[in-house]
Design an enzyme around this catalytic site. Sequence first.
Site, short mmCIF file in Angstrom:
data_model
loop_
_atom_site.label_atom_id
_atom_site.label_comp_id
_atom_site.label_asym_id
_atom_site.label_seq_id
_atom_site.Cartn_x
_atom_site.Cartn_y
_atom_site.Cartn_z
CG ASN A 11 4.31 36.71 -22.36
OD1 ASN A 11 3.12 36.97 -22.52
ND2 ASN A 11 5.12 36.40 -23.37
CG LEU A 12 2.83 37.16 -15.13
CD1 LEU A 12 1.51 36.84 -14.42
CD2 LEU A 12 3.80 37.84 -14.17
CG ASP A 13 8.77 34.56 -18.90
OD1 ASP A 13 7.79 34.48 -19.66
OD2 ASP A 13 9.80 35.20 -19.16
N GLY A 217 27.72 34.23 -33.67
CA GLY A 217 27.71 35.68 -33.79
C GLY A 217 26.54 36.20 -34.60
N GLY A 243 18.47 36.86 -27.15
CA GLY A 243 18.10 37.56 -28.38
C GLY A 243 17.43 38.90 -28.11
CG ASP A 244 13.69 39.04 -26.27
OD1 ASP A 244 13.48 39.05 -27.49
OD2 ASP A 244 13.04 38.33 -25.47
NE ARG A 277 24.33 39.36 -14.78
CZ ARG A 277 24.34 40.68 -14.85
NH1 ARG A 277 23.25 41.31 -15.29
NH2 ARG A 277 25.40 41.37 -14.51
N GLY A 279 17.03 33.53 -15.66
CA GLY A 279 15.87 34.38 -15.85
C GLY A 279 15.93 35.18 -17.13
CB SER A 283 19.45 37.48 -17.36
OG SER A 283 18.82 37.69 -18.61
#
EC number: 2.7.1.15
Length: 298
Positions: A11-13, A217, A243-244, A277, A279, A283
């Site tokens: 995706n383009l964010d 956590g 999360g990614d 960070r 983005g 990041s």
Amino acid sequence: MSRILSYGSLNLDYVYHVPHFVAPGETLASCSRDVNCGGKGLNQSIASARAGATVCHAGKIGPDGQLLADTLASSGVDTSLISLSSGPSGHTIIQVDSQGQNCILLYGGSNQKITHQEVDLALEGFGPGDYLIVQNEINCLDYIMEQGAKKGLSIVFNPSPIDEHISTLPLHLVSLLVFNEIEGAALAGTSEEGQILDILRSRWPSCQLLLTLGSHGCIYDDGTQRITQGVYRTKAVDTTAAGDTFTGYFVACLAAGMDAPSCLNLASRAAAIAVSRPGAAPSIPTMDEVRGSTLSLA
């Protein structure tokens, strides 16, 4: 070391920094706008590659998406299995508030145009011992899982974004399920974290379960042990790729043969650095940064 095939979204964010999330009927001026590369698939591929894994990304972009493929390649990801659609690439509209929290509007675009023929081609070079990472931002998920299982791949599924389509997928084929508390509640029908794990464990006895709990956590359950991992202290700037980053690092560490506690620790460190960070893809830290960090547990 095992290889990783990440079959996922690109995706383009379009990221808008705002004092607060836009309310219904409100017009709000943004403080700034950035255009970044993202998508859960792209982010997880980059995280795994920056963690040191051998990663190939399969997916689909439109004529506007060359930046996405270039960004993956610059992080060491093999992009030879990315195909081209005649329509636009997937994209997101992301609001990031003053506390670093985000809300996301997603348009699937070419991520929803994947064909069975493309899946067959992508899986050709992979087999037992390799990992297949998928999320819920592309089409053909049932076919990808079924064919991946036939090839003997260990399937890692991140059921995000959660929707009614998830229940139709062959989840009994999944080797590792990585999910947050919202996704877990939707899957298990309860919001109590212990019960979520108990219910899903009884449903899929051989599946490794990894429940992420944000600032609290995460909990890992492989059927023989249940391990709790705390978060590392950092100032949140943008949680978009947290999360990614965690998922990509965890799978990369598994592929490298590390034990579960080591995988959890390194993935948690990487996620903490990522939220400090701006983005999504920009990041995500390298393994050298993660190992050299001096973060302390919150």
